[in-house]
Each structure stands twice: as C-alpha cells, then as structure tokens.
Motif scaffolding. Structure first.
Motif: not given
Length: 585
Positions: A225-231
């Motif tokens: 999902n490009p709208k999410k920043k996943v760390i």
C-alpha cells in the motif's frame, strides 16, 4: 549407580537402573520412531505418556509389544526393534492416526515441519485402509494462538508443557472416547482461560493443532500500500535463530543479512528493538534506584523486590496468579511497546507522518507479543502502538515466499536513530540479561562511580531458579532470576510467603529466555540449541564498544530532546503502563 545389562538388536549395553528401552537404544545409536515422546526443556521434563504407541518393540518373554518410551529395562532384557511384526504394527498404528486426521496437508501451517507427516514417510505409509466418521471440533482463535483440534493426535505434549513445565494448567484431556480432546477446562476458549500465550505448547506440538495467529498476509497488504509507511523493529533473540531456518547453526548472528532481507521485503525503515531495550533500562534502573533509596531511608511504603516487566507472558501469568502483588513489578513497558510508542508519538511526528499512516511491525521470538500488542492500554484512540507482531518463523516463511535466500545476502546496518544499541540491550534475549543490563546502569547511578567490569557473571547460567548477591558500593543486592513459568511460580510463592528476600528479580516465561521463545525455530526439546543462541547474544555483547544502556547517545538524545529525564511525566505517559487483576475464582 546400579547398571542394568540389556541386549537390543543383538547389541549389549549397560544402562542405569530405571532407564527406558528407548533411552537404552539411543545410547547404542539405534533409532526407534516416536511421536508423543519428547524430552522437554533443560530440567529433565519429558512427555512419556506412551499414547501413540509408535515406538513399540518386541521384548523376549513378553506376549504383547512394549512401548519403548515408557518401559523400563530389567537385567538380561532382550529387545528387538526391527522385526517384521513390529514394522507391520507401527504402520497399522500410523494408519489409524491418519484415518482421523484432516487431509489438508498442503494448506496446513505445519506443512513441511509436521512430525506426523515425516513419520508417515519414514514408515512408508502410502494408503490408509481405515475409513469412517472423523472427529470434529470448533476452531479456537485468540490474539496469539489458534487451536485446530481436528488435527490433534492426543500426544499430550502440550499438556506436559503447560501443566508440568510452565505450571499454567490450561490444557488437559477432556471427554472420553471419540469426543476426547485436549482443551481448557469446560472447553472454553484460550482467551477466556488463564493461558499466558507463552507459546511453548505450540513449540512442542508435532502437528498443526496448535499454531500462531499468522499476521503476515495483512502485513503484505500494507507493504503493497503506497499510502502506508511501514517500519519494522527486530528483537535481539531473532538474529541468533533466524539463520536456522536457512540451514545455519544455532547462535550464529545473521543481523546484517536479516536487515538486508527486510529491506528487500519492502520495509521503509528497519530498526532494532534493542535500541528500545536500552530505553527500558533507563526507566527500570531509575525506578529501581528510586525504590531502593527510599527503602534504605526507611520508607515502609516502598515495594521490593522490583520485578522486570519485559515479558508479556510472564506479566499475564502474574496478573492471573498474583493479583495481590501488582504493585511490585516495574511499570516500564516492554521494549516492543516502548519502541511502538516512541515511533508513533515522537519519530512519526518528526518525520511528518500521521499516526494512522504509520504501520509498526515487530519481529519477535515470542507469541505472547501478539497478545501484548493487542492490549487496549497500548492503543491511542483505538490505534495500536504496534500494529503487527510476527514471529521468527513467520519472518523466515515470508522471506522464502519472496525468494530471498538469507545465506547469500550482503550485510547491511539498521537505520538510525532507532537502530543503535549497546551490549546491554542485546542480552535482553537471554535469561539473566535484563537484570544484568539493569545492574550495569544502576551500579553507576547508585555509587556515582564508573563500572569498569561490566560482566556480572554471577547473574548468568541456566539453572531455572537461581540467586546471586551483587556488591554495589556498600550494598549487597540480592537478585533472583527465574526462567520458565514453573520456576517463576516457585520464586513468587516464596516471596509471597516471606521465605525469600530480594531487591530485584528477573523472570522470563520461556526456558533460556527469549532465545527459547515459542516463536523461534523449532528445537524439538534440544536445549543445547537454546544455550547456543544465548551464547550468540553474549558474543555480540562481548564485542560491543558500549555495553551500558545509559551510554547510548541516541537514547541520551531522546531524553534531552523529548522526555527530559527518566520517570518524568512525559516518560511515564509514553514508556510506562499499569497491570490489571485477572484473578478468576
């Protein structure tokens, strides 16, 4: 020691009195197939209920075949393990087990690691001659563990682990005949029981009847999902066990390759829970210093010993069984939850990321971390500080699905600042490590002196319940350490009864600590695997330049720029928690 002379498959051996046929055969290098039998943990526990009967052998002079795992040897015993009669009966027993077992192996969580599957291959079972009604049970879903009792083979390993080793007492055989099943009392759900989600039942289950609640597919959707920043954050114990899933040896540090693999999976930032472990020590050591000084000043309201609070399985065990002592544990959150709180409340704001757009993932050696992440006190307006917690095994499967071979990856480093750590932070993953890390910092804060020798070897070892006295200035600190909930119960019962006096205690739910967690690669009862993982963590600590948590520059910056000092109002808001009585009458 009295020795007994026996002959197995024509080979003579003298074994200690009380030994079983199975152990005697193992001493001769003779392999007898088993399914229910398992040597559990590092303290000699074993599951020897002989329920599967796969290990049957012929004993001269005995009319029926004998289960080798539960039959003691006697002087002059003659045993045959490989006759045609034995082989035929083993195959028949295996067919009977398979006749009441689901045939969805391809979709099973244990596919490729199933001991029933492996044994069927070993015994050459290619068809099942028996057909009829199959037992069916409702599935049981909890935050951490899924029970699929259609796949249960009644080996009772989980019972032995839950009742004898962990003393939690959740699982037992209920009902009779065709409706018999291993379940909590009254067949209630795990989430309604006193289960701690330690996951040790999952670790010893030979089939797919017990397995973790897998969150990896939800994670994959967020990564896409490009709208999410996943760390992602990774616990200390993962780096010395993940390599086993790719053919490596236990204890080998694959940190650098793991970081590379996580980046290739698509994580935007790869951080280290070990950094948060250093933050945990800042709070726990401060809390200990405060309690100790007030205790020495005569404050009768002070609660000692201080108990470390990093293990969620141990915390849940405590909430269920010791509700009268809830003011004793440190209120500091675990490193997983400290990381999530800081990531969403401080780091995300500095990066200009909305809380709801940041996905925080943790890779843990533990199943209870899934439950911990779901607790309401670790949510802000319903949004959790940690969105998903996946296990070491789940990470390995995800890497393999993405065709990422850990063995051939180049090394890379964690991202900064939430990836910088000291040696004190990394030993959180082994028994005695949390209290040793806290002692390194507390020593300097209590005495005002520089601690030159940071190796508190008296706090190390693998005895399930051990004590040590540490000299801190003019003080003799009495410290208790327990790993495994059964050992924790012994220690806590002594404290409750006034039979033991400690200043501080470390408790970890799993044997060996996090390195032996329920989400680690299966070690099948071989405790040497756990000790080698622990040695791998200690080797990392030994070779770090900074080995005290309060020396971590990036942790110092956190307090300077955002928190002020340990135990401040802001620190309490973001880094501390409360405990709740879960006592059930």
């Amino acid at each position: 020691m009295e020795l007994i002379n026996v002959i197995i498959d024509g080979k003579s051996i003298a074994v200690p009195k009380g030994a079983t046929i199975l152990s005697a055969a193992e001493s001769l290098g003779i392999s007898i197939p088993t399914l229910c039998h398992l040597q559990i943990g590092g303290n000699g526990y074993k599951n020897d209920c002989a329920s599967c009967r796969i290990c049957i052998v012929e004993v001269e002079g005995r009319r029926n075949l004998a289960p080798s795992c539960a039959t003691p040897v006697h002087e002059g015993m003659i045993v045959k393990t490989n006759t045609m009669n034995v082989m035929q009966k083993r195959r028949t027993l295996m067919e009977l087990l398979l006749s009441d077992h689901p045939k969805d192996c391809l979709a099973c969580s244990k596919n490729g690691e199933c001991e029933l599957q492996d044994l069927a291959v070993q015994l050459g079972v290619r068809e099942v001659r028996f057909e009829g009604e199959m037992s069916t049970y409702r599935p049981d879903y909890s935050a951490s563990i899924i029970r699929d009792m259609d796949k249960c083979i009644m080996c009772r390993r989980c019972e032995t682990m839950c009742n004898e080793v962990q003393t939690v007492g959740v699982l037992s055989g209920v009902n009779r005949g065709f409706t018999s099943v291993v379940a909590p009392a009254f067949e209630q759900n795990l989430e309604d029981s006193v289960c701690t989600y330690c996951g040790q039942c999952v670790a010893v289950c030979p089939v797919g009847a017990l397995h973790e609640n897998d969150h990896t597919w939800k994670l994959v959707k967020d990564l896409a999902n490009p709208k999410k920043k996943v760390i992602v954050q990774v616990a200390p114990a993962v780096r010395v066990a993940l390599g086993e899933e790719f053919g490596g040896k236990p204890g080998v540090n694959v940190e650098g390759q793991m970081v590379t693999g996580l980046r290739q999976l698509g994580f935007d930032e790869v951080f280290d829970t070990t950094w948060a472990a250093d933050v945990t020590i800042m709070e726990e050591a401060s809390e200990f210093k405060d309690r100790l000084e007030r205790f020495l000043a005569g404050d009768k309201e002070v609660k000692l010993p201080l108990l470390t609070s990093c293990c969620p399985a141990w915390v849940k065990f405590f909430e269920h069984n010791y509700p009268d002592m809830l003011d004793v544990p440190s209120s500091a959150r675990s490193p997983q939850q400290i990381f999530g709180s800081i990531a969403k409340e401080i780091w995300a704001k500095e990066e200009g990321i909305a809380r709801e757009d940041l996905i925080v993932v943790s890779v843990m050696p533990c199943l209870a971390k899934k439950y911990e992440a779901s607790r309401d006190e670790f949510k802000v307006d319903g949004n959790p500080d940690v969105d998903y917690s996946i296990t070491t095994r789940e990470l390995a499967k995800l890497l393999k699905q993405a065709n990422i071979d850990l063995r051939i990856l180049e090394n890379s480093e964690f991202d900064s600042p939430l990836g910088e750590y000291t040696g004190a932070g990394v030993i959180f993953g082994r028994t005695g490590g949390v209290i040793e890390a806290a002692t390194r910092t507390a020593y300097e804060w209590v005495t005002g002196e520089t601690l030159e020798e940071v190796n508190f070897k008296a706090l190390r070892g693998f005895d399930g319940f051990r004590s040590a006295t540490i000299k801190v200035g003019d003080l003799d600190l009495n410290i208790g350490i327990a790993h495994g909930l059964g050992e924790a119960r012994k220690m806590l019962d002594m404290i409750r009864a006034g039979e033991a006096n400690y200043h501080a205690i470390e408790i970890m739910a799993c044997k060996g600590g996090c390195v032996g967690g329920g989400g680690q690669p299966f070690h099948h009862g071989d405790f040497s695997v756990v000790t080698r993982r622990a040695a791998g963590l200690q080797n990392i600590d030994d070779n770090k330049i900074l080995r005290k948590s309060h020396e971590n520059k990036f942790v110092q910056d956190l307090y300077k720029n955002h928190l002020g000092k340990p135990l401040s109002h802001k620190a309490h808001e973001l880094l501390h928690t409360k405990y709740f009585s879960k006592h059930k009458i």
